[in-house]
Write a protein that holds these residues in place. Structure first.
Motif, PDB file in Angstrom:
ATOM      1  N   ALA A  32      10.425  19.003  -0.452  1.00 47.46           N
ATOM      2  CA  ALA A  32       9.815  17.740  -0.850  1.00 47.46           C
ATOM      3  C   ALA A  32       8.889  17.224   0.248  1.00 47.46           C
ATOM      4  CB  ALA A  32      10.898  16.703  -1.137  1.00 47.46           C
ATOM      5  N   LYS A  33       7.860  16.503  -0.158  1.00 42.30           N
ATOM      6  CA  LYS A  33       6.919  15.942   0.809  1.00 42.30           C
ATOM      7  C   LYS A  33       7.598  14.830   1.591  1.00 42.30           C
ATOM      8  CE  LYS A  33       2.699  16.853  -1.849  1.00 42.30           C
ATOM      9  NZ  LYS A  33       1.511  16.243  -2.518  1.00 42.30           N
ATOM     10  N   SER A  34       7.366  14.808   2.892  1.00 42.74           N
ATOM     11  CA  SER A  34       7.924  13.737   3.716  1.00 42.74           C
ATOM     12  C   SER A  34       7.074  12.482   3.573  1.00 42.74           C
ATOM     13  CB  SER A  34       7.975  14.163   5.189  1.00 42.74           C
ATOM     14  OG  SER A  34       6.687  14.488   5.653  1.00 42.74           O
ATOM     15  N   ALA A  35       7.667  11.334   3.926  1.00 38.89           N
ATOM     16  CA  ALA A  35       6.957  10.061   3.784  1.00 38.89           C
ATOM     17  C   ALA A  35       5.786   9.993   4.753  1.00 38.89           C
ATOM     18  CB  ALA A  35       7.913   8.905   4.029  1.00 38.89           C
ATOM     19  N   GLN A  36       4.655   9.555   4.254  1.00 36.67           N
ATOM     20  CA  GLN A  36       3.498   9.321   5.113  1.00 36.67           C
ATOM     21  C   GLN A  36       3.546   7.930   5.740  1.00 36.67           C
ATOM     22  OE1 GLN A  36       1.143  10.579   1.571  1.00 36.67           O
ATOM     23  NE2 GLN A  36      -0.230  11.468   3.087  1.00 36.67           N
ATOM     24  N   LEU A  37       4.226   7.022   5.066  1.00 36.18           N
ATOM     25  CA  LEU A  37       4.409   5.658   5.570  1.00 36.18           C
ATOM     26  C   LEU A  37       5.870   5.263   5.390  1.00 36.18           C
ATOM     27  CD1 LEU A  37       3.365   2.798   6.488  1.00 36.18           C
ATOM     28  CD2 LEU A  37       3.056   2.302   4.046  1.00 36.18           C
ATOM     29  N   THR A  38       6.497   4.808   6.469  1.00 33.79           N
ATOM     30  CA  THR A  38       7.854   4.263   6.405  1.00 33.79           C
ATOM     31  C   THR A  38       7.821   2.839   6.946  1.00 33.79           C
ATOM     32  OG1 THR A  38       8.816   6.461   6.771  1.00 33.79           O
ATOM     33  CG2 THR A  38      10.262   4.554   7.111  1.00 33.79           C
ATOM     34  N   VAL A  39       8.405   1.905   6.207  1.00 36.62           N
ATOM     35  CA  VAL A  39       8.390   0.500   6.605  1.00 36.62           C
ATOM     36  C   VAL A  39       9.810  -0.053   6.564  1.00 36.62           C
ATOM     37  CG1 VAL A  39       7.456  -1.808   6.167  1.00 36.62           C
ATOM     38  CG2 VAL A  39       6.069   0.211   5.646  1.00 36.62           C
ATOM     39  N   TRP A  40      10.236  -0.635   7.688  1.00 36.57           N
ATOM     40  CA  TRP A  40      11.502  -1.374   7.769  1.00 36.57           C
ATOM     41  C   TRP A  40      11.168  -2.846   7.747  1.00 36.57           C
ATOM     42  CZ3 TRP A  40      16.731   0.166   9.296  1.00 36.57           C
ATOM     43  CH2 TRP A  40      16.912   1.562   9.304  1.00 36.57           C
ATOM     44  N   ALA A  73      -3.983   3.254   9.130  1.00 35.40           N
ATOM     45  CA  ALA A  73      -3.397   1.975   8.712  1.00 35.40           C
ATOM     46  C   ALA A  73      -3.996   0.850   9.542  1.00 35.40           C
ATOM     47  CB  ALA A  73      -1.878   2.001   8.880  1.00 35.40           C
ATOM     48  N   THR A  74      -4.301  -0.243   8.889  1.00 34.02           N
ATOM     49  CA  THR A  74      -4.842  -1.420   9.556  1.00 34.02           C
ATOM     50  C   THR A  74      -3.973  -2.621   9.204  1.00 34.02           C
ATOM     51  OG1 THR A  74      -7.061  -0.505   9.188  1.00 34.02           O
ATOM     52  CG2 THR A  74      -6.918  -2.767   9.993  1.00 34.02           C
ATOM     53  N   LEU A  75      -3.548  -3.346  10.222  1.00 34.58           N
ATOM     54  CA  LEU A  75      -2.717  -4.531  10.024  1.00 34.58           C
ATOM     55  C   LEU A  75      -3.615  -5.761  10.033  1.00 34.58           C
ATOM     56  CD1 LEU A  75       0.269  -5.441   9.748  1.00 34.58           C
ATOM     57  CD2 LEU A  75       0.290  -5.759  12.228  1.00 34.58           C
ATOM     58  N   HIS A  76      -3.568  -6.532   8.952  1.00 31.65           N
ATOM     59  CA  HIS A  76      -4.465  -7.679   8.806  1.00 31.65           C
ATOM     60  C   HIS A  76      -3.764  -9.021   8.972  1.00 31.65           C
ATOM     61  CE1 HIS A  76      -7.931  -5.261   7.770  1.00 31.65           C
ATOM     62  NE2 HIS A  76      -7.193  -4.596   6.909  1.00 31.65           N
ATOM     63  N   SER A  77      -2.438  -9.024   8.948  1.00 34.22           N
ATOM     64  CA  SER A  77      -1.712 -10.260   9.255  1.00 34.22           C
ATOM     65  C   SER A  77      -0.267  -9.916   9.552  1.00 34.22           C
ATOM     66  CB  SER A  77      -1.792 -11.272   8.104  1.00 34.22           C
ATOM     67  OG  SER A  77      -0.982 -10.869   7.009  1.00 34.22           O
ATOM     68  N   TYR A  78       0.350 -10.746  10.382  1.00 36.62           N
ATOM     69  CA  TYR A  78       1.785 -10.641  10.691  1.00 36.62           C
ATOM     70  C   TYR A  78       2.201 -12.025  11.162  1.00 36.62           C
ATOM     71  CZ  TYR A  78       6.179  -8.696  12.539  1.00 36.62           C
ATOM     72  OH  TYR A  78       7.505  -8.409  12.777  1.00 36.62           O
ATOM     73  N   GLU A  79       2.909 -12.755  10.300  1.00 39.09           N
ATOM     74  CA  GLU A  79       3.181 -14.151  10.610  1.00 39.09           C
ATOM     75  C   GLU A  79       4.389 -14.664   9.840  1.00 39.09           C
ATOM     76  OE1 GLU A  79       0.013 -16.715   8.791  1.00 39.09           O
ATOM     77  OE2 GLU A  79      -0.822 -14.744   8.264  1.00 39.09           O
ATOM     78  N   ALA A  80       4.916 -15.783  10.317  1.00 39.93           N
ATOM     79  CA  ALA A  80       6.009 -16.459   9.621  1.00 39.93           C
ATOM     80  C   ALA A  80       5.435 -17.472   8.652  1.00 39.93           C
ATOM     81  CB  ALA A  80       6.930 -17.148  10.627  1.00 39.93           C
ATOM     82  N   HIS A  96       0.359  -7.945   6.064  1.00 37.81           N
ATOM     83  CA  HIS A  96      -0.672  -7.401   5.172  1.00 37.81           C
ATOM     84  C   HIS A  96      -1.174  -6.117   5.817  1.00 37.81           C
ATOM     85  CE1 HIS A  96      -5.163  -7.958   3.773  1.00 37.81           C
ATOM     86  NE2 HIS A  96      -4.651  -6.818   3.367  1.00 37.81           N
ATOM     87  N   LEU A  97      -0.847  -4.985   5.174  1.00 38.15           N
ATOM     88  CA  LEU A  97      -1.154  -3.661   5.728  1.00 38.15           C
ATOM     89  C   LEU A  97      -2.036  -2.906   4.743  1.00 38.15           C
ATOM     90  CD1 LEU A  97      -0.397  -1.704   8.142  1.00 38.15           C
ATOM     91  CD2 LEU A  97       1.318  -0.737   6.568  1.00 38.15           C
ATOM     92  N   CYS A  98      -3.142  -2.359   5.223  1.00 44.10           N
ATOM     93  CA  CYS A  98      -4.047  -1.591   4.373  1.00 44.10           C
ATOM     94  C   CYS A  98      -4.112  -0.148   4.856  1.00 44.10           C
ATOM     95  CB  CYS A  98      -5.437  -2.202   4.370  1.00 44.10           C
ATOM     96  SG  CYS A  98      -5.519  -3.736   3.401  1.00 44.10           S
ATOM     97  N   LEU A  99      -4.130   0.765   3.883  1.00 45.38           N
ATOM     98  CA  LEU A  99      -4.161   2.206   4.179  1.00 45.38           C
ATOM     99  C   LEU A  99      -5.477   2.809   3.705  1.00 45.38           C
ATOM    100  CD1 LEU A  99      -0.559   3.183   2.968  1.00 45.38           C
ATOM    101  CD2 LEU A  99      -1.261   2.387   5.234  1.00 45.38           C
ATOM    102  N   LYS A 100      -5.990   3.726   4.498  1.00 45.97           N
ATOM    103  CA  LYS A 100      -7.174   4.480   4.128  1.00 45.97           C
ATOM    104  C   LYS A 100      -6.891   5.968   4.321  1.00 45.97           C
ATOM    105  CE  LYS A 100     -10.670   0.976   5.238  1.00 45.97           C
ATOM    106  NZ  LYS A 100     -11.888   0.677   6.034  1.00 45.97           N
ATOM    107  N   LEU A 101      -7.301   6.772   3.351  1.00 46.99           N
ATOM    108  CA  LEU A 101      -7.165   8.216   3.462  1.00 46.99           C
ATOM    109  C   LEU A 101      -8.418   8.784   4.109  1.00 46.99           C
ATOM    110  CD1 LEU A 101      -5.624   9.089  -0.022  1.00 46.99           C
ATOM    111  CD2 LEU A 101      -4.449   8.723   2.150  1.00 46.99           C
TER     112      LEU A 101
END
Length: 337
Positions: free
Chosen positions: A207-215, A308-315, A330-335
Motif C-alpha cells: 500500500a502507498k504510504s501517507a504523503q501527509l500526516t497531521v496530528w 506544503a505552505t502554511l497560511h495560518s496557525y492561531e487560536a 490553513h495548509l495548502c498542498l501543491k504537487l
C-alpha cells in the motif's frame, strides 16, 4: 521581572537557533531521516484559499470540555468556506450528536467524507459537495490509552482517518494524551504507541504510504520551569513567545523522543489552556494552573512530490465555552509533477 525576562529571552534565542527552519519560507519539501526536532514554519498569509494550490485544507482542534454551543460550531467552520477539506479533531466532546450538528452547519457547502469516533475523542473530514469523485480509500482506526474513560465517557487516546483525496495519500489523527505537567514520559510513550498502532492491523506492505500526516489535538504538554504568575505577566505583556523555550513538546522533540521530522507554525498565539469558562481569563481556581500550549497542530510531508505552505496557525480566542481555546491552521498542498 526584568531579570526573568532577560533569562527567558536568552533561553528563547538559543533555543530557536537550534531549531531548523524550512529552506524556503513557509515551504516544506522532504526531510532527512535524522531527528532535527520540530521545524518551525513561517506563515505565508497571501493565500486566502485560492485556486493556485492543488489542495487547501482547514484544520481545527478543540477540547470542548463537554460543551457544544451551536454558535461556537458556526464560528469554527467559518462563513467563507473556500477550503477544499475541513478536518476537525475534537476532545472531551459531549454526548450530543456532533456529527449531525456539523452536517447541518456545513450543509450548503460541504459533505461528510469520513469520521472516526471513540467516545469523547472524535475526528471528522468534510469535503465540497459532490467531492466523492476525488475521494478514495477512506479508512478509520483508533487507539485507546489508559484511564477511566469507560467510566466517565471521556477517553484518552487517538482516532484516525486515512484518505486519498485528489490522488494525495493523507492520514489525520485527533488525539488526547495524559494530563499534568509531570507526565511527560507517559505522553511520549503514548505518542509512540499510537504512531505504531494506527493502521498496523493487516497492513498491506504494497500500500502507498501517507504523503501527509497531521496530528491535531490536546497533546497536554505543558510549560516547565516557570511558575504561573511570571508566565502570566509575560503573556499579559504580549511577550509569550519568550515562553517557547519552556514548552515540553518542543523540548521532547529536540531530544529526539517525539515528532521526528514534523513541522509546526510559530507559537505566536497565547497559550490555549487553562481558561475560566465563559471568559478569556486564565485559571483563577486554587490550582492557578500555569498557562500552556496544550492544543497543537503538527504535520509531516513524506513525499518529494509535495510542497506544503502554511497560511495560518492561531487560536480562536473569541470562543469561551470551554477551558481550552480552539486552534486552527490553513495548509495548502501543491504537487510538483
Amino acid at each position: 521581572m526584568e531579570g526573568l525576562c532577560v533569562k527567558l529571552f536568552e533561553a528563547s534565542r538559543k533555543y530557536k537557533m537550534k531549531r531548523h527552519k524550512a529552506e524556503a519560507i513557509g515551504m516544506v519539501d522532504s526531510f532527512e531521516a535524522s531527528h532535527e526536532g520540530i521545524k518551525t514554519i513561517d506563515i505565508q498569509k497571501r493565500c486566502e484559499f485560492s485556486g493556485t494550490s492543488h489542495l487547501c485544507i482547514y484544520f481545527v482542534t478543540w477540547n470542548m470540555n463537554g460543551q457544544v454551543p451551536c454558535e461556537d460550531i458556526a464560528k469554527l467552520v467559518g462563513e467563507d468556506r473556500k477550503y477544499d477539506l475541513l478536518v476537525m479533531g475534537l476532545q472531551e466532546a459531549p454526548r450530543n450528536n456532533i456529527c449531525k450538528l456539523l452536517k447541518n452547519t456545513l450543509a450548503d457547502t460541504h459533505m461528510l467524507l469520513g469520521k472516526s469516533v471513540m467516545q469523547s475523542v472524535q475526528l471528522y473530514v468534510f469535503g465540497p459537495k459532490n467531492s466523492e469523485q476525488f475521494t478514495r480509500e477512506v479508512k478509520v482506526d483508533k487507539h485507546e490509552v489508559g484511564g477511566l474513560g469507560w467510566l466517565i465517557r471521556r477517553k484518552k487516546g487517538a482516532v484516525a482517518i486515512k484518505i486519498s483525496y485528489k490522488g494525495i495519500q493523507m492520514v489525520f489523527i485527533s488525539c488526547h494524551l495524559s494530563a499534568h505537567a509531570r507526565n511527560v514520559e507517559e505522553r511520549n510513550l503514548q505518542f509512540k504507541h499510537i504512531s505504531n498502532s494506527l493502521f498496523s492491523k493487516n497492513k498491506n506492505p504494497y500500500a502507498k504510504s501517507a504523503q501527509l500526516t497531521v496530528w491535531l489535538g490536546d497533546l497536554n504538554y505543558r510549560l516547565q520551569g516557570i511558575n504561573s504568575h511570571p508566565a502570566r505577566d509575560l503573556i499579559h505583556g504580549n511577550l509569550h513567545q519568550m515562553l517557547t523555550s519552556k514548552d515540553q513538546l518542543l523540548q521532547e522533540a529536540e531530544r529526539g523522543e517525539i515528532f521526528n521530522g514534523y513541522c509546526e507554525g510559530a507559537l505566536d498565539f497565547k497559550p490555549t489552556y487553562k481558561y475560566d469558562i465563559g471568559s478569556s481569563s486564565y485559571d483563577t481556581s486554587h490550582k492557578v494552573r500555569v498557562p500552556s500550549w496544550t492544543d497543537r497542530i503538527l504535520f509531516k510531508i513524506d513525499s518529494d512530490n509535495v510542497n506544503a505552505t502554511l497560511h495560518s496557525y492561531e487560536a480562536i480566542e473569541s470562543i469561551q465555552s470551554s477551558d481550552h481555546k480552539p486552534v486552527k491552521a490553513h495548509l495548502c498542498l501543491k504537487l510538483k509533477k
